[in-house]
Write an enzyme that holds these catalytic residues in place. Structure first.
Site, PDB file in Angstrom:
ATOM      1  N   ASP A  74       0.829  -0.802   0.144  1.00  0.00           N
ATOM      2  CA  ASP A  74       0.057  -0.136  -0.470  1.00  0.00           C
ATOM      3  C   ASP A  74       1.094   0.981  -0.082  1.00  0.00           C
ATOM      4  OD1 ASP A  74      -3.606   0.745   0.805  1.00  0.00           O
ATOM      5  OD2 ASP A  74      -1.612   2.532   1.143  1.00  0.00           O
ATOM      6  N   LEU A 114      -0.146   4.318   1.257  1.00  0.00           N
ATOM      7  CA  LEU A 114      -0.154   4.754   2.107  1.00  0.00           C
ATOM      8  C   LEU A 114      -0.993   5.953   1.724  1.00  0.00           C
ATOM      9  CD1 LEU A 114       2.056   4.029   5.457  1.00  0.00           C
ATOM     10  CD2 LEU A 114      -0.355   3.171   4.299  1.00  0.00           C
ATOM     11  N   ASN A 140      -3.677   7.303   0.883  1.00  0.00           N
ATOM     12  CA  ASN A 140      -5.680   7.081   1.257  1.00  0.00           C
ATOM     13  C   ASN A 140      -5.764   6.344   2.145  1.00  0.00           C
ATOM     14  OD1 ASN A 140      -7.669   8.482   1.830  1.00  0.00           O
ATOM     15  ND2 ASN A 140      -9.275   6.705  -0.138  1.00  0.00           N
ATOM     16  N   ASP A 177       4.417   2.105  -4.251  1.00  0.00           N
ATOM     17  CA  ASP A 177       3.923   2.662  -5.398  1.00  0.00           C
ATOM     18  C   ASP A 177       3.723   2.128  -6.424  1.00  0.00           C
ATOM     19  OD1 ASP A 177       2.828   4.263  -6.840  1.00  0.00           O
ATOM     20  OD2 ASP A 177       2.833   5.777  -5.233  1.00  0.00           O
ATOM     21  N   TYR A 182     -11.894   8.486 -13.532  1.00  0.00           N
ATOM     22  CA  TYR A 182     -12.082   7.401 -12.982  1.00  0.00           C
ATOM     23  C   TYR A 182     -12.606   6.441 -13.777  1.00  0.00           C
ATOM     24  CZ  TYR A 182     -13.093   3.999  -9.750  1.00  0.00           C
ATOM     25  OH  TYR A 182     -13.469   3.245  -8.082  1.00  0.00           O
ATOM     26  N   LEU A 186     -21.522   9.642   0.577  1.00  0.00           N
ATOM     27  CA  LEU A 186     -22.753   9.834   1.860  1.00  0.00           C
ATOM     28  C   LEU A 186     -21.854   8.568   2.425  1.00  0.00           C
ATOM     29  CD1 LEU A 186     -25.415   9.871   2.163  1.00  0.00           C
ATOM     30  CD2 LEU A 186     -26.236   7.994   1.231  1.00  0.00           C
ATOM     31  N   GLY A 206     -23.715  15.728 -13.076  1.00  0.00           N
ATOM     32  CA  GLY A 206     -22.974  14.276 -13.323  1.00  0.00           C
ATOM     33  C   GLY A 206     -24.229  12.594 -12.280  1.00  0.00           C
ATOM     34  N   ASP A 207     -24.668  13.087 -11.040  1.00  0.00           N
ATOM     35  CA  ASP A 207     -26.016  12.255 -11.059  1.00  0.00           C
ATOM     36  C   ASP A 207     -26.504  11.894 -11.509  1.00  0.00           C
ATOM     37  OD1 ASP A 207     -24.408  11.626  -8.541  1.00  0.00           O
ATOM     38  OD2 ASP A 207     -24.816  12.570  -6.838  1.00  0.00           O
ATOM     39  N   TYR A 217     -29.340   3.153  -9.562  1.00  0.00           N
ATOM     40  CA  TYR A 217     -28.891   2.562 -10.295  1.00  0.00           C
ATOM     41  C   TYR A 217     -28.235   1.622  -9.543  1.00  0.00           C
ATOM     42  CZ  TYR A 217     -23.923   4.279  -9.560  1.00  0.00           C
ATOM     43  OH  TYR A 217     -22.853   4.562  -8.653  1.00  0.00           O
TER      44      TYR A 217
END
Ligand code: UDP
Length: 330
Positions: free
Chosen positions: A32, A34, A36, A59, A149, A199, A291-292, A296
Site C-alpha cells: 500500500d 498509504l 488514502n 507505490d 476515474y 454518502l 453528473g449524478d 442504478y
C-alpha cells in the site's frame, strides 16, 4: 498459497485482508502506498486476525521495487485493489488517475508476466457503465464511462481482457456497486481525511459529531421519494465475493457485477439509522450534484449463477456496523 494484495490497508483492502487471513494455507503480502490509508490499519488487521502477514509500503508506480517484490514473493495470485477512487478528483486531476491507476496496473501486470504469475482478481466499478437509460445494469451492457476515474478502470479491464485472450494472465473483474458498512469489531471502516464526498463517510462524520447535518443532493429524482437511489453492498458480502473467486480464477476468467440488486434512496438510509440505531440524522435538501443519476443497481443473476455468490446482508447490518465504527472512532 502466496497471495499479493495491493491497496491492502484501504477500506476494502483491509476487510479483504481479514477474510484472506481466515483461510487455511494463505501466506499474505500486503502493499500500500498509504496515500488514502493509515499505517495503524496494519496493526488493527494483526489484532483482529491474530495472524501475521508481510507488509511493504510500496507505490505501484515504482517499477523497480515492484519487480524486486515479485522476484522474492513467488506469488500464486494477486488481488489488485490499489488505486485512486474519487470521481470528483479524477475530473480535476486526470494525470494523477492515469499514473496511479493505469501506469500502476501496467507495472503490476508486467511484473506478473515477468515472474509467470498467472491469476489476478481486479477491483473495478459499476462506474464503467456510465449513465444508461436502463438502470438495472448487467455485465453485457456497453461500457461508456463519463468520468476519468471510470475511464481508467475501463482501460485496465481492457488490458486484462487482452491478456486473457493472449493466454498470459487469467482475471476476474469485479464491478462493485456502492460498498458500505464496516467490520463487526467496529475497528475498521471508511474514514477519509477532510470532508468526504460519498454518502456513508459523510454520515460517519455526522455520527462522530464532526459535521452537523447531511446535505441531501436533489429531491426531484425519478425515485419513490425524489432522492437518489443506489445499490449499497455490505463490505463483508463484498469480501465473500472476492473469496469465491479464488477457485474460479484458477480455471478461467470472468466479469461480474457485485451488488445486491436492491436500490435504496438517501432517505431510506437516513430512516434506517433512526430505525436500527436510534440515531437521527439531521438533513437539508440541496441542489443536485453535477453528473449524478437518479438510480442504478445490479442485475444480480450472473455472480449468483456462476460464482455461487449473492449478498446476505442488508441496510440493517450496514447501518448498525457503520454506527458502531463511528462511535468507536470518536
Ligand atoms: N449523497 C448525498 N449527500 C452526500 C453524498 C451523497 O445526498 O453528502 C447522495 C448522492 O447524491 C447519491 C447517493 O447519496 O444519490 C450516493 O452518493 P455517493 O457519492 O456515496 O455514491 P455515487 O453517487 O458515486 O454512487
Amino acid at each position: 498459497m502466496n497471495i499479493l494484495l495491493t491497496g491492502g490497508l484501504g477500506y476494502i483492502g483491509s476487510h479483504l485482508a481479514l477474510g484472506l487471513l481466515k483461510k487455511q494455507n494463505v501466506n499474505l503480502t500486503i502493499v500500500d502506498n498509504l496515500s488514502n490509508s493509515k499505517l495503524s490499519v496494519k496493526n488493527k488487521i494483526r489484532f483482529i486476525s491474530s495472524k501475521n502477514f508481510k507488509f511493504k509500503k510500496l507505490d505501484l508506480k515504482n517499477k523497480n521495487s515492484l519487480q524486486k517484490l515479485f522476484k522474492k514473493g513467488k506469488f500464486d495470485l494477486v488481488f489488485h485493489l490499489a488505486g485512486s477512487k474519487s470521481v470528483k478528483e479524477s475530473q480535476i486531476d486526470p494525470k494523477k488517475y492515469y499514473e496511479n491507476n493505469i501506469l500502476g496496473a501496467i507495472n503490476l501486470l508486467n511484473s506478473m508476466i515477468e515472474c509467470n504469475v498467472k491469476d489476478i482478481i481486479f477491483s473495478s466499478t459499476a462506474t464503467v457503465y456510465g449513465s444508461k437509460k436502463i438502470n438495472c445494469y448487467s455485465e453485457n451492457f456497453s461500457r461508456e464511462p463519463v468520468n476519468t476515474y471510470g475511464l481508467t478502470k475501463k482501460i485496465i479491464e481492457d488490458l486484462l481482457i487482452d491478456l486473457d485472450r493472449k493466454k498470459k494472465i487469467k482475471s476476474v473483474i469485479l464491478r462493485y456497486f456502492n460498498p458500505a458498512g464496516c467490520h463487526a469489531s467496529g475497528l475498521l471502516g471508511e474514514n477519509p481525511e477532510g470532508t468526504p464526498n460519498n454518502l456513508y463517510p459523510y454520515i460517519i462524520k455526522i455520527i462522530k459529531g464532526d459535521l452537523d447535518f447531511l446535505k441531501v443532493f436533489g429531491n426531484n429524482y425519478k425515485t419513490k421519494d425524489g432522492t437518489g437511489a443506489r445499490d449499497y453492498i455490505h463490505i463483508q458480502d463484498l469480501v465473500d465475493a472476492h473469496l469465491n473467486c479464488i477457485q474460479f480464477v484458477k480455471k478461467k476468467s470472468g466479469i461480474f457485477n457485485i451488488g445486491t440488486g436492491k436500490p435504496y434512496t438517501v432517505l431510506d438510509i437516513i430512516n434506517s439509522f433512526q430505525k436500527h440505531c436510534n440515531f437521527k440524522i439531521n438533513y437539508n435538501f440541496y441542489p443536485r450534484r453535477e453528473g449524478d443519476i437518479d438510480i442504478y443497481y445490479n442485475k444480480i443473476s450472473k455472480a449468483k449463477k456462476i460464482l455461487g455468490w449473492s449478498a446476505k446482508r442488508g441496510l440493517k447490518e450496514i447501518s448498525q456496523s457503520t454506527f458502531k465504527f463511528a462511535i468507536k472512532s470518536k
